[in-house]
Design an enzyme around this catalytic site. Structure first.
Site, PDB file in Angstrom:
ATOM      1  CB  THR A  11     -39.380  70.524  76.050  1.00 25.08           C
ATOM      2  OG1 THR A  11     -38.383  70.596  77.063  1.00 25.08           O
ATOM      3  CG2 THR A  11     -40.400  69.467  76.411  1.00 25.08           C
ATOM      4  CB  VAL A  12     -42.314  72.590  72.484  1.00 29.29           C
ATOM      5  CG1 VAL A  12     -43.488  72.563  71.494  1.00 29.29           C
ATOM      6  CG2 VAL A  12     -42.849  72.666  73.908  1.00 29.29           C
ATOM      7  CE  LYS A 100     -46.316  79.446  78.047  1.00 25.88           C
ATOM      8  NZ  LYS A 100     -46.426  78.013  78.216  1.00 25.88           N
ATOM      9  N   GLY A 129     -51.619  73.717  76.051  1.00 27.05           N
ATOM     10  CA  GLY A 129     -50.786  72.737  75.338  1.00 27.05           C
ATOM     11  C   GLY A 129     -51.540  72.000  74.249  1.00 27.05           C
ATOM     12  N   GLY A 181     -39.963  68.404  81.650  1.00 25.11           N
ATOM     13  CA  GLY A 181     -40.128  69.408  80.589  1.00 25.11           C
ATOM     14  C   GLY A 181     -41.462  70.134  80.618  1.00 25.11           C
ATOM     15  CD  GLU A 184     -43.366  78.281  80.412  1.00 21.29           C
ATOM     16  OE1 GLU A 184     -42.797  78.979  79.576  1.00 21.29           O
ATOM     17  OE2 GLU A 184     -44.099  77.332  80.077  1.00 21.29           O
ATOM     18  CG  ASP A 195     -47.534  79.451  81.859  1.00 23.24           C
ATOM     19  OD1 ASP A 195     -46.876  79.544  80.819  1.00 23.24           O
ATOM     20  OD2 ASP A 195     -48.476  78.650  82.000  1.00 23.24           O
ATOM     21  CE  LYS A 199     -50.060  78.254  79.419  1.00 17.75           C
ATOM     22  NZ  LYS A 199     -49.705  77.129  80.290  1.00 17.75           N
ATOM     23  N   GLY A 296     -46.036  69.494  78.267  1.00 14.27           N
ATOM     24  CA  GLY A 296     -45.263  68.328  77.813  1.00 14.27           C
ATOM     25  C   GLY A 296     -44.986  68.454  76.323  1.00 14.27           C
TER      26      GLY A 296
HETATM   27  P1  NAP Z   1     -37.131  74.776  76.177  1.00  9.31           P
HETATM   28  O1  NAP Z   1     -37.097  73.313  76.380  1.00  9.31           O
HETATM   29  O2  NAP Z   1     -36.351  75.645  77.094  1.00  9.31           O
HETATM   30  O3  NAP Z   1     -36.701  75.060  74.658  1.00  9.31           O
HETATM   31  C1  NAP Z   1     -36.389  76.335  74.164  1.00  9.31           C
HETATM   32  C2  NAP Z   1     -35.288  76.162  73.136  1.00  9.31           C
HETATM   33  O4  NAP Z   1     -35.031  77.445  72.556  1.00  9.31           O
HETATM   34  C3  NAP Z   1     -34.002  75.651  73.766  1.00  9.31           C
HETATM   35  O5  NAP Z   1     -33.398  74.741  72.888  1.00  9.31           O
HETATM   36  C4  NAP Z   1     -33.174  76.934  73.918  1.00  9.31           C
HETATM   37  O6  NAP Z   1     -31.782  76.681  73.848  1.00  9.31           O
HETATM   38  C5  NAP Z   1     -33.627  77.723  72.701  1.00  9.31           C
HETATM   39  N1  NAP Z   1     -33.511  79.163  72.908  1.00  9.31           N
HETATM   40  C6  NAP Z   1     -34.162  79.903  73.828  1.00  9.31           C
HETATM   41  N2  NAP Z   1     -33.819  81.191  73.697  1.00  9.31           N
HETATM   42  C7  NAP Z   1     -32.913  81.267  72.696  1.00  9.31           C
HETATM   43  C8  NAP Z   1     -32.177  82.327  72.107  1.00  9.31           C
HETATM   44  N3  NAP Z   1     -32.308  83.578  72.529  1.00  9.31           N
HETATM   45  N4  NAP Z   1     -31.330  82.046  71.088  1.00  9.31           N
HETATM   46  C9  NAP Z   1     -31.190  80.779  70.664  1.00  9.31           C
HETATM   47  N5  NAP Z   1     -31.851  79.717  71.175  1.00  9.31           N
HETATM   48  C10 NAP Z   1     -32.708  79.958  72.182  1.00  9.31           C
HETATM   49  O7  NAP Z   1     -38.636  75.328  76.216  1.00  9.31           O
HETATM   50  P2  NAP Z   1     -39.946  74.539  75.776  1.00  9.31           P
HETATM   51  O8  NAP Z   1     -40.548  73.913  76.975  1.00  9.31           O
HETATM   52  O9  NAP Z   1     -39.686  73.754  74.556  1.00  9.31           O
HETATM   53  O10 NAP Z   1     -40.894  75.796  75.435  1.00  9.31           O
HETATM   54  C11 NAP Z   1     -40.820  76.446  74.186  1.00  9.31           C
HETATM   55  C12 NAP Z   1     -42.039  77.349  74.053  1.00  9.31           C
HETATM   56  O11 NAP Z   1     -43.227  76.552  74.146  1.00  9.31           O
HETATM   57  C13 NAP Z   1     -42.194  78.405  75.153  1.00  9.31           C
HETATM   58  O12 NAP Z   1     -42.813  79.545  74.616  1.00  9.31           O
HETATM   59  C14 NAP Z   1     -43.134  77.724  76.147  1.00  9.31           C
HETATM   60  O13 NAP Z   1     -43.834  78.641  76.958  1.00  9.31           O
HETATM   61  C15 NAP Z   1     -44.062  77.035  75.177  1.00  9.31           C
HETATM   62  N6  NAP Z   1     -44.805  75.908  75.720  1.00  9.31           N
HETATM   63  C16 NAP Z   1     -44.143  74.910  76.371  1.00  9.31           C
HETATM   64  C17 NAP Z   1     -44.861  73.819  76.832  1.00  9.31           C
HETATM   65  C18 NAP Z   1     -44.196  72.704  77.591  1.00  9.31           C
HETATM   66  O14 NAP Z   1     -44.899  71.856  78.118  1.00  9.31           O
HETATM   67  N7  NAP Z   1     -42.876  72.645  77.653  1.00  9.31           N
HETATM   68  C19 NAP Z   1     -46.231  73.750  76.606  1.00  9.31           C
HETATM   69  C20 NAP Z   1     -46.873  74.796  75.901  1.00  9.31           C
HETATM   70  C21 NAP Z   1     -46.140  75.868  75.461  1.00  9.31           C
HETATM   71  P3  NAP Z   1     -30.995  76.148  75.150  1.00  9.31           P
HETATM   72  O15 NAP Z   1     -31.196  74.665  75.175  1.00  9.31           O
HETATM   73  O16 NAP Z   1     -29.597  76.534  74.877  1.00  9.31           O
HETATM   74  O17 NAP Z   1     -31.588  76.835  76.340  1.00  9.31           O
HETATM   75  N1  HSE Z   2     -45.161  75.588  81.798  1.00  2.00           N
HETATM   76  C1  HSE Z   2     -46.415  75.462  81.167  1.00  2.00           C
HETATM   77  C2  HSE Z   2     -47.339  74.629  82.023  1.00  2.00           C
HETATM   78  C3  HSE Z   2     -46.238  74.803  79.834  1.00  2.00           C
HETATM   79  O1  HSE Z   2     -46.851  74.003  82.959  1.00  2.00           O
HETATM   80  O2  HSE Z   2     -48.535  74.630  81.778  1.00  2.00           O
HETATM   81  C4  HSE Z   2     -47.518  74.756  79.056  1.00  2.00           C
HETATM   82  O3  HSE Z   2     -47.874  76.020  78.621  1.00  2.00           O
END
Ligand code: NAP
Ligand code: HSE
Length: 421
Positions: A11-12, A100, A129, A181, A184, A195, A199, A296
Site C-alpha cells: 500500500t505505502v 513504527k 501517517g 489499506g 496493519e 500500533d 506510536k 492510507g
Molecule cells: P503492506 O500493504 O502489507 O505492504 C508491505 C509490502 O512489503 C508488501 O508488498 C509485502 O509483500 C512486502 N513484504 C512484507 N514482508 C516482506 C518480507 N519479509 N519479504 C519480502 N517482502 C515483504 O503494508 P503497508 O500498509 O504498505 O505498510 C508498510 C509499512 O508502513 C508498515 O511498517 C506500516 O506499519 C507502515 N504504515 C502504513 C500505513 C498505512 O496506512 N497503510 C500508514 C503509516 C505507516 P506481500 O504483498 O507479499 O505481503
Molecule cells: N494501521 C495504521 C493505522 C496505519 O490505522 O493508523 C498508520 O500507521
C-alpha cells in the site's frame, strides 16, 4: 541524484513510487525488493517505477548495491526488517522507514548506529501517517518543555469508531479498513492498541524525552465497544475514540492507550475517518494540535517523500537526548461502566455494593427502557478513582450470576479547564 532501494511494494510502497514520480525531486528508485516480484510488477502503480529499475526477491541485491544511497523500508514488522536496516546503515546507506514497531522498540540503538556511520535515519511516516507530527515535535517544538502528548494516532480505530458512531457494524467497518489499506497486516495490532502504543512511545521519546517500552504501556482493545455504548455516550455529551496519552508525573510517565469517552467539546471528539489528531501541551507554548490523515497509502507516502527530500537535501535534524523512564498506566479518572444483565431484583444494589467495597463513588446511573429482560444493558459512571481500583471492582462484578457479558470499563477523558490549568 539520490538513488533509492525500495523494500516493500505494498500500500505505502506503491503509493510512494507514485508520489516520488510526481515530485520532481532529485531522487529515483533504482531497486525494488519484494517477495513475488512477478505479481508486484502487475500492480497498477508499478508504472511509476522507472523502467530501468531492478526488481528483485533477493534483499542482498539492494543492501549490497553500489547504486543505492538510501534504503526506503515499507514492509513493516521487527524481523527481518531490523537486520536489513542495520546492514543498510552499517554499509553507509541512509534509511527512511514508516515502521513504527521498529522505531518504538529499537529506535535508540538504530539512531546510534546511524550516527556512527554518519548517515540519516528518518521515520516521519511512523506516527500519524501524513501528518507532520514527528518533524513538528522534534524540530518545531524542541524549544518548549512538553509535559503531555495525547490524541488519536490509529486511523483504523478512528475509522471504525467514528463509523460506528453513525450506526455502522464493527466487523463490517474493520473489513472496509482492511480493503482500503489502512489496517496493519494483522489488524489486531490496530484494534488491540499495539500500533497506537508503539506510536505513543515514539512521541514520548521526542516530546517528553522519555525512553519507554511499548510493552510497559497498558493497551485496551476497542473490540468490546458496541452500538449501545455510543447511545449512552451521547447521553453523557461524549463520543468514544481510541485515545493515546502520555504525561510526565513525579519522574515517571503515565501512559495508556484505549477506547475512552471523549467529551464532545474536546477537539479529539471531532476527528472522523482516518483522521489523526495529536495534541501536545508545552510548559511555555501551551497546546499545539496536529491533525490530518493518519493512514492510507498516499498520505503516508507524502511523509516518506518528505523524509527522502530531507535526505537528498542533507537537512540537519535536531536530536535531543531521551532518558529511560518507568511507566505507570494507573491514573485517577472518572469511568464509564456498562453492564449487560439478565434482569432480576437487586442487581443495582449488588453492583453498588461491590463498588462501595472498593471505595468507588457512583456519579450517575443510566438505563434505557425497551430492552429484553434477558439482555438488559445499563450504565454507571463513577467519580474519579484509580484505574486499578475500578478494574478490580469490575472484575469482581463480572462473576455475579446475573452478568450476561463481561462488563465494559472505559476511562472518561476530562477536558482541561484553561482557567484552572
Ligand atoms: P503492506 O500493504 O502489507 O505492504 C508491505 C509490502 O512489503 C508488501 O508488498 C509485502 O509483500 C512486502 N513484504 C512484507 N514482508 C516482506 C518480507 N519479509 N519479504 C519480502 N517482502 C515483504 O503494508 P503497508 O500498509 O504498505 O505498510 C508498510 C509499512 O508502513 C508498515 O511498517 C506500516 O506499519 C507502515 N504504515 C502504513 C500505513 C498505512 O496506512 N497503510 C500508514 C503509516 C505507516 P506481500 O504483498 O507479499 O505481503
Ligand atoms: N494501521 C495504521 C493505522 C496505519 O490505522 O493508523 C498508520 O500507521
Amino acid at each position: 541524484m539520490l538513488r533509492i532501494g525500495l523494500l516493500g511494494f505494498g500500500t505505502v510502497g506503491s503509493s510512494f513510487a507514485e508520489v516520488l514520480a510526481a515530485s520532481g525531486a532529485d531522487a529515483r528508485i533504482t531497486h525494488v525488493f519484494n517477495r513475488g516480484v512477478v505479481r508486484k510488477k502487475t500492480h497498477e502503480r508499478a508504472k511509476f517505477v522507472p523502467a530501468d529499475a531492478k526488481w528483485t526477491e533477493r534483499v542482498e541485491d539492494v543492501l549490497a548495491a553500489a547504486d543505492v544511497d538510501c534504503v526506503v523500508e515499507l514492509m513493516g514488522g521487527l524481523d527481518p526488517a531490523e537486520g536489513w536496516l542495520r546492514a543498510a546503515l552499517s554499509s553507509g546507506k541512509h534509511v527512511v522507514t514508516a515502521n513504527k514497531q521498529l522505531i518504538a522498540y529499537r529506535g535508540g540503538e538504530l539512531f546510534e548506529l546511524a550516527a556512527k556511520h554518519n548517515v540519516q535515519l528518518l521515520y516521519g511516516a511512523a506516527v500519524a501517517g501524513g501528518v507532520p507530527v514527528i518533524p513538528g515535535v522534534s524540530q518545531g517544538l524542541s524549544g518548549d518543555q512538553i509535559r503531555r502528548v495525547s490524541g488519536i494516532v490509529n486511523g483504523t480505530c478512528n475509522f471504525i469508531l467514528s463509523s460506528m458512531e453513525s450506526g455502522a457494524e464493527y466487523a463490517t467497518v474493520l473489513k472496509e479498513a482492511q480493503r482500503l489499506g489502512y489496517a496493519e497486516a494483522n489488524p489486531a495490532a490496530d484494534v488491540d492498541g499495539l500500533d497506537a502504543r508503539a506510536k505513543l512511545c515514539i512521541l514520548a521519546r521526542l516530546a517528553l524525552r522519555a525512553e519507554i517500552s511499548p510493552d510497559d504501556v497498558p493497551a485496551q482493545s476497542i473490540a468490546q465497544v458496541s452500538a449501545i455504548d455510543f447511545a449512552y455516550a451521547k447521553e453523557l455529551d461524549c463520543t468514544i475514540r481510541q485515545v493515546s496519552r502520555a504525561e510526565v508525573e513525579d519522574g515517571a510517565v503515565q501512559a495508556r492507550v484505549g477506547p475512552m469517552l471523549v467529551p464532545k467539546i474536546s477537539p479529539i471528539a471531532w476527528s472522523h475517518g482516518t483522521q489523526n489528531m495529536v495534541v501536545t501541551s508545552g510548559r511555555f507554548g501551551g497546546d499545539v494540535v496536529f491533525s490530518g490523515h493518519g493512514a492510507g497509502g498516499h498520505p503516508t507516502a507524502v511523509a516518506v517523500m518528505s523524509d527522502v527530500r530531507a535526505v537528498s537535501l542533507r537537512s540537519i535534524k535536531v536530536r535531543l537526548p531521551a532518558k529511560k523512564m518507568a511507566v505507570s498506566g494507573d491514573c485517577i479518572a472518572p469511568h464509564y461502566l456498562r453492564f449487560v444483565v439478565s434482569d432480576r431484583p437487586g442487581i443495582v444494589a449488588s453492583i453498588a455494593g461491590a463498588l462501595a467495597k472498593y471505595g468507588v463513588n457512583i456519579d450517575s446511573l443510566l438505563q434505557h427502557r425497551g430492552h429484553t429482560a434477558a439482555r438488559l444493558p445499563f450504565v454507571i459512571t463513577t467519580e474519579p478513582c484509580r484505574i486499578s481500583t475500578v478494574v478490580d471492582a469490575v472484575q469482581e462484578m463480572g462473576t455475579l450470576p446475573f452478568m450476561v457479558e463481561t462488563p465494559l470499563c472505559l476511562q472518561i477523558l476530562v477536558v482541561d479547564d484553561p482557567e484552572t490549568d
